[in-house]
Design an enzyme around this catalytic site. Structure first.
Site, PDB file in Angstrom:
ATOM      1  N   TYR A 216     -12.966  -5.749  20.983  1.00  0.00           N
ATOM      2  CA  TYR A 216     -12.271  -4.934  19.990  1.00  0.00           C
ATOM      3  C   TYR A 216     -13.284  -4.437  18.969  1.00  0.00           C
ATOM      4  CZ  TYR A 216      -8.911  -3.441  16.529  1.00  0.00           C
ATOM      5  OH  TYR A 216      -8.211  -2.682  15.642  1.00  0.00           O
TER       6      TYR A 216
ATOM      7  N   TYR B 272      -8.535  -9.240  11.176  1.00  0.00           N
ATOM      8  CA  TYR B 272      -9.036  -9.779  12.453  1.00  0.00           C
ATOM      9  C   TYR B 272      -9.850 -11.053  12.249  1.00  0.00           C
ATOM     10  CZ  TYR B 272      -9.698  -8.823  17.457  1.00  0.00           C
ATOM     11  OH  TYR B 272      -9.650  -8.858  18.833  1.00  0.00           O
TER      12      TYR B 272
HETATM   13  P1  NAI Z   1      -2.437 -11.824  26.137  1.00  0.00           P
HETATM   14  O1  NAI Z   1      -1.923 -12.733  25.076  1.00  0.00           O
HETATM   15  O2  NAI Z   1      -1.483 -11.324  27.131  1.00  0.00           O
HETATM   16  O3  NAI Z   1      -3.697 -12.477  26.879  1.00  0.00           O
HETATM   17  C1  NAI Z   1      -4.548 -13.452  26.290  1.00  0.00           C
HETATM   18  C2  NAI Z   1      -4.725 -14.536  27.345  1.00  0.00           C
HETATM   19  O4  NAI Z   1      -5.696 -15.515  26.959  1.00  0.00           O
HETATM   20  C3  NAI Z   1      -3.414 -15.296  27.620  1.00  0.00           C
HETATM   21  O5  NAI Z   1      -3.055 -15.161  28.970  1.00  0.00           O
HETATM   22  C4  NAI Z   1      -3.777 -16.736  27.286  1.00  0.00           C
HETATM   23  O6  NAI Z   1      -3.069 -17.693  28.041  1.00  0.00           O
HETATM   24  C5  NAI Z   1      -5.275 -16.722  27.590  1.00  0.00           C
HETATM   25  N1  NAI Z   1      -5.959 -17.908  27.048  1.00  0.00           N
HETATM   26  C6  NAI Z   1      -5.928 -18.379  25.765  1.00  0.00           C
HETATM   27  N2  NAI Z   1      -6.631 -19.519  25.676  1.00  0.00           N
HETATM   28  C7  NAI Z   1      -7.147 -19.768  26.928  1.00  0.00           C
HETATM   29  C8  NAI Z   1      -7.968 -20.793  27.472  1.00  0.00           C
HETATM   30  N3  NAI Z   1      -8.415 -21.807  26.723  1.00  0.00           N
HETATM   31  N4  NAI Z   1      -8.275 -20.734  28.795  1.00  0.00           N
HETATM   32  C9  NAI Z   1      -7.840 -19.730  29.577  1.00  0.00           C
HETATM   33  N5  NAI Z   1      -7.057 -18.721  29.109  1.00  0.00           N
HETATM   34  C10 NAI Z   1      -6.712 -18.755  27.801  1.00  0.00           C
HETATM   35  O7  NAI Z   1      -3.092 -10.583  25.329  1.00  0.00           O
HETATM   36  P2  NAI Z   1      -4.046  -9.379  25.756  1.00  0.00           P
HETATM   37  O8  NAI Z   1      -3.955  -8.401  24.656  1.00  0.00           O
HETATM   38  O9  NAI Z   1      -3.763  -8.943  27.146  1.00  0.00           O
HETATM   39  O10 NAI Z   1      -5.501 -10.039  25.644  1.00  0.00           O
HETATM   40  C11 NAI Z   1      -6.492  -9.912  26.620  1.00  0.00           C
HETATM   41  C12 NAI Z   1      -7.849  -9.634  25.996  1.00  0.00           C
HETATM   42  O11 NAI Z   1      -7.835  -8.326  25.406  1.00  0.00           O
HETATM   43  C13 NAI Z   1      -8.256 -10.601  24.875  1.00  0.00           C
HETATM   44  O12 NAI Z   1      -9.648 -10.860  24.981  1.00  0.00           O
HETATM   45  C14 NAI Z   1      -7.976  -9.775  23.631  1.00  0.00           C
HETATM   46  O13 NAI Z   1      -8.730 -10.205  22.508  1.00  0.00           O
HETATM   47  C15 NAI Z   1      -8.417  -8.411  24.127  1.00  0.00           C
HETATM   48  N6  NAI Z   1      -7.988  -7.275  23.312  1.00  0.00           N
HETATM   49  C16 NAI Z   1      -6.663  -7.125  22.987  1.00  0.00           C
HETATM   50  C17 NAI Z   1      -6.266  -6.097  22.170  1.00  0.00           C
HETATM   51  C18 NAI Z   1      -4.834  -5.966  21.747  1.00  0.00           C
HETATM   52  O14 NAI Z   1      -4.556  -5.256  20.774  1.00  0.00           O
HETATM   53  N7  NAI Z   1      -3.899  -6.579  22.443  1.00  0.00           N
HETATM   54  C19 NAI Z   1      -7.231  -5.088  21.652  1.00  0.00           C
HETATM   55  C20 NAI Z   1      -8.583  -5.307  22.094  1.00  0.00           C
HETATM   56  C21 NAI Z   1      -8.942  -6.380  22.889  1.00  0.00           C
END
Ligand code: NAI
Length: 270
Positions: free
Chosen positions: A150, A160
């Protein structure tokens, strides 16, 4: 519409929690493009999320792994190679979590144990995915590793908090490990800097809704959706992007290059 871009390729997709997850949408697209996939997520997310539905939909196996545990990741790669019958051509790291954000701690009042957790889960785990995969010789030559970042890694977004620091580390790891894996196996490593996206991780951030609207108005193309992001990830897994590596790639509808937009000026004049 599918183009068979990932025909014959095998890979691991982490982070699919529910149908809003960027990883969920990516798994569906990668499957449509012909890939064989293993899904993984933290054991706790298995209980909370709907990953079984996704696995059924695309005929994939799930191997639980806490991304901070080297042992879990060793098991993940070993079992994935058995299940898919060979090494991985792509790996998606789509993992982020900050206990400080979850518990509403401001940047000047961080709990340092939680800060270390944020860094371990959201950044060091990216290194672990690559180090373990490399040591087990589980990554194919000309493979592709992608992490999600991000823009708070480059510019300050106060809400953030410690995730901004975690993303800066994540992007640095992409460059450092990208060099190593590029030299040894022609493997490319990139991060995608994605627009704010309505997911569990995204909407857990304070003021997210207002910021989502602001970014939409700032970006000439509007915010990139999770689906758009999945398309971009598939292109980075495909052979069409073989020479792109060690980059942080903005996927944000033009947000990062816009100083101010007409819509925001109009809002300020009201
Ligand atoms: P999401 O909440 O659907 O996915 C995040 C995932 O990380 C979840 O499936 C969760 O179970 C997993 N997770 C957390 N701790 C963990 C661990 N110890 N071991 C394995 N898995 C673990 O949300 P999203 O948005 O799809 O996030 C995916 C990526 O995208 C993240 O890196 C997030 O920071 C990034 N991102 C998201 C944005 C947004 O606005 N949603 C913007 C820019 C980047």
């Amino acid at each position: 519409m599918s183009y068979g871009l990932l025909k014959g390729k095998k890979g691991i997709i982490s982070g699919a929690l529910d149908e809003n997850s960027i990883a969920w949408k990516t798994a569906i697209k990668a499957h449509e493009e012909g890939a064989q996939i293993v899904l993984t997520n933290a054991p706790i997310a298995m209980r909370m999320g709907k990953i079984n539905e996704l696995a059924e939909q695309i005929g994939a196996e799930i191997i639980p792994a806490d991304a901070t545990s080297v042992e879990d990741l060793e098991n993940l790669y070993t079992k994935s190679m058995e299940l898919l019958g060979g090494k991985m051509d792509f790996v998606l790291h789509s993992i982020g979590m900050s206990p400080n954000i979850r518990k509403g701690r401001a940047y000047g009042d961080l709990n340092y144990d939680w800060f270390l957790k944020s860094i371990d889960i959201s950044a060091l785990s990216f290194h672990k995915f690559m180090q373990v995969g490399d040591k087990l010789d589980a990554l194919n030559d000309w493979g592709s590793v992608v992490g999600l970042s991000y823009i708070a890694a480059q510019k300050t977004f106060p809400f953030y908090t410690d995730m901004a620091d975690a993303k800066a580390v994540l992007e640095s790891i992409a460059r450092s490990f990208g060099y190593r894996l590029g030299k040894s196996k022609k493997i490319r490593v990139n991060t995608i800097s994605q627009s704010p996206t309505m997911t569990t991780a995204g909407s857990g951030i304070g003021g997210f809704d207002s910021f989502f609207d602001f970014a939409e108005k700032m970006s000439p193309l509007g915010n990139a959706t999770g689906e758009n992001c999945a398309d971009y990830i598939v292109s980075l897994f495909s052979d069409l992007t073989k020479m792109v590596t060690m980059q942080n790639l903005y996927h944000d509808g033009g947000y990062s290059s816009t100083g101010i937009s007409e819509e925001i000026i109009e809002m300020m004049q009201k």
